[in-house]
Design an enzyme around this catalytic site. Sequence first.
Site, PDB file in Angstrom:
ATOM      1  CB  SER A 170      -0.855  -0.002   1.275  1.00  0.00           C
ATOM      2  OG  SER A 170      -1.369   1.299   1.533  1.00  0.00           O
ATOM      3  CE1 TYR A 173      -4.467  -1.918   5.043  1.00  0.00           C
ATOM      4  CE2 TYR A 173      -3.342   0.153   4.571  1.00  0.00           C
ATOM      5  CZ  TYR A 173      -3.982  -0.996   4.132  1.00  0.00           C
ATOM      6  OH  TYR A 173      -4.116  -1.231   2.778  1.00  0.00           O
TER       7      TYR A 173
HETATM    8  P1  NAD Z   1     -11.237  -6.055   0.112  1.00  0.00           P
HETATM    9  O1  NAD Z   1     -11.736  -5.909   1.504  1.00  0.00           O
HETATM   10  O2  NAD Z   1     -12.217  -6.136  -0.994  1.00  0.00           O
HETATM   11  O3  NAD Z   1     -10.274  -7.317  -0.008  1.00  0.00           O
HETATM   12  C1  NAD Z   1      -9.567  -7.872   1.057  1.00  0.00           C
HETATM   13  C2  NAD Z   1      -9.671  -9.374   0.896  1.00  0.00           C
HETATM   14  O4  NAD Z   1      -8.867 -10.006   1.904  1.00  0.00           O
HETATM   15  C3  NAD Z   1     -11.116  -9.865   1.088  1.00  0.00           C
HETATM   16  O5  NAD Z   1     -11.463 -10.720   0.027  1.00  0.00           O
HETATM   17  C4  NAD Z   1     -11.062 -10.611   2.414  1.00  0.00           C
HETATM   18  O6  NAD Z   1     -11.963 -11.698   2.488  1.00  0.00           O
HETATM   19  C5  NAD Z   1      -9.629 -11.103   2.401  1.00  0.00           C
HETATM   20  N1  NAD Z   1      -9.187 -11.485   3.734  1.00  0.00           N
HETATM   21  C6  NAD Z   1      -9.341 -10.791   4.899  1.00  0.00           C
HETATM   22  N2  NAD Z   1      -8.880 -11.536   5.923  1.00  0.00           N
HETATM   23  C7  NAD Z   1      -8.411 -12.699   5.389  1.00  0.00           C
HETATM   24  C8  NAD Z   1      -7.823 -13.857   5.918  1.00  0.00           C
HETATM   25  N3  NAD Z   1      -7.602 -13.996   7.242  1.00  0.00           N
HETATM   26  N4  NAD Z   1      -7.484 -14.872   5.078  1.00  0.00           N
HETATM   27  C9  NAD Z   1      -7.707 -14.772   3.744  1.00  0.00           C
HETATM   28  N5  NAD Z   1      -8.267 -13.685   3.182  1.00  0.00           N
HETATM   29  C10 NAD Z   1      -8.613 -12.661   3.995  1.00  0.00           C
HETATM   30  O7  NAD Z   1     -10.252  -4.834  -0.112  1.00  0.00           O
HETATM   31  P2  NAD Z   1      -9.154  -4.591  -1.239  1.00  0.00           P
HETATM   32  O8  NAD Z   1      -9.062  -3.131  -1.402  1.00  0.00           O
HETATM   33  O9  NAD Z   1      -9.413  -5.432  -2.435  1.00  0.00           O
HETATM   34  O10 NAD Z   1      -7.835  -5.070  -0.498  1.00  0.00           O
HETATM   35  C11 NAD Z   1      -6.948  -6.025  -1.046  1.00  0.00           C
HETATM   36  C12 NAD Z   1      -5.521  -5.690  -0.645  1.00  0.00           C
HETATM   37  O11 NAD Z   1      -5.160  -4.440  -1.221  1.00  0.00           O
HETATM   38  C13 NAD Z   1      -5.303  -5.532   0.858  1.00  0.00           C
HETATM   39  O12 NAD Z   1      -4.049  -6.104   1.204  1.00  0.00           O
HETATM   40  C14 NAD Z   1      -5.259  -4.028   1.041  1.00  0.00           C
HETATM   41  O13 NAD Z   1      -4.517  -3.654   2.164  1.00  0.00           O
HETATM   42  C15 NAD Z   1      -4.587  -3.616  -0.248  1.00  0.00           C
HETATM   43  N6  NAD Z   1      -4.782  -2.204  -0.611  1.00  0.00           N
HETATM   44  C16 NAD Z   1      -5.984  -1.737  -1.022  1.00  0.00           C
HETATM   45  C17 NAD Z   1      -6.118  -0.398  -1.365  1.00  0.00           C
HETATM   46  C18 NAD Z   1      -7.397   0.203  -1.834  1.00  0.00           C
HETATM   47  O14 NAD Z   1      -7.447   1.418  -2.024  1.00  0.00           O
HETATM   48  N7  NAD Z   1      -8.432  -0.572  -2.083  1.00  0.00           N
HETATM   49  C19 NAD Z   1      -5.013   0.442  -1.273  1.00  0.00           C
HETATM   50  C20 NAD Z   1      -3.814  -0.073  -0.844  1.00  0.00           C
HETATM   51  C21 NAD Z   1      -3.688  -1.399  -0.534  1.00  0.00           C
END
Ligand code: NAD
Length: 266
Positions: free
Chosen positions: A152, A165
């Site tokens: 991130s 986080y």
């Molecule tokens: P999201 O909430 O849609 O996806 C997160 C996924 O992780 C979900 O499918 C959830 O079920 C899964 N998850 C949570 N706990 C888990 C566990 N114990 N075991 C297996 N899976 C688990 O959100 P997203 O935005 O798609 O996030 C995905 C990744 O991207 C994350 O690592 C997040 O930190 C990172 N991220 C997202 C953004 C953003 O703006 N959306 C920005 C920076 C980083």
Amino acid sequence: MRISLEGQVALVTGASSGLGYACAEALAAAGAAVTINYHSHREPAESLAEKIRAHGGQAIAVAGDVSVEADVDKLIAAAVSTFGRLDILVANSGLQKDASFGDMTLADWNSVISVNLTGQLLCARAALRQFRQQQFKPELSRAAGKIVHMSSVHQVIPWAGHVNYSASKGGVDLLMRSIAQEIGEERIRVNAVAPGAIKTAINADSIKGGAEEKLLELVPYGRIGVPEDVANAVVWLASDLSDYVHGATLFIDGGMSLYPGFRNNG
Ligand code: NAD
């Protein structure tokens, strides 16, 4: 130029939603057989697998908690028993448990660190062990395995109210680079992507209503990202087009990490 991952096998964690879902879909579109991990939402993972198969691809959905060692081993085993090998890991799973620092409980801290950091370690280590024990097939890829960590912008931008986080993502940065340094000579490539503001469930609250305009002030390129922005970069990092990219973090953030507050002379 079309990227082909034909004949390769990928595992994407946390792929029932958001960035993981888009990565699984894009890897499958590039020809990879995909193992779609889900944690608590089986239905979207199963229907994505069904959709990929309906388009002539190969996919299965497998439950598992990335913070549990035995579950991670089961995920790798499911990919290998179904598709014969593993070439690509996208360690994507992540969550937020936000609280101001004074109010943050140990449980809030532990649950974020165990998924966002320990989960990344467990998945990368299990993938490495699989890469080592299978036959290297240079006709599939110049690398003997590829790992993409989902980080991130908060691996470099401090984030008040989210210290668990940002600490987890800062940890992912040095985890990724230390692994890359250690195993590069085995021709296993390890990299990360660091998204900025991408429209998914994780940040639904900070993007809805007038909040989107405020968020845009932090994005010099002037738009909120979509999951495909990240998925395209992940497919590239998983492909031989990035064969000399190792130990790198690719920021996919519309410039969010460029200190946009200094645009008008600070
Ligand atoms: P999201 O909430 O849609 O996806 C997160 C996924 O992780 C979900 O499918 C959830 O079920 C899964 N998850 C949570 N706990 C888990 C566990 N114990 N075991 C297996 N899976 C688990 O959100 P997203 O935005 O798609 O996030 C995905 C990744 O991207 C994350 O690592 C997040 O930190 C990172 N991220 C997202 C953004 C953003 O703006 N959306 C920005 C920076 C980083």
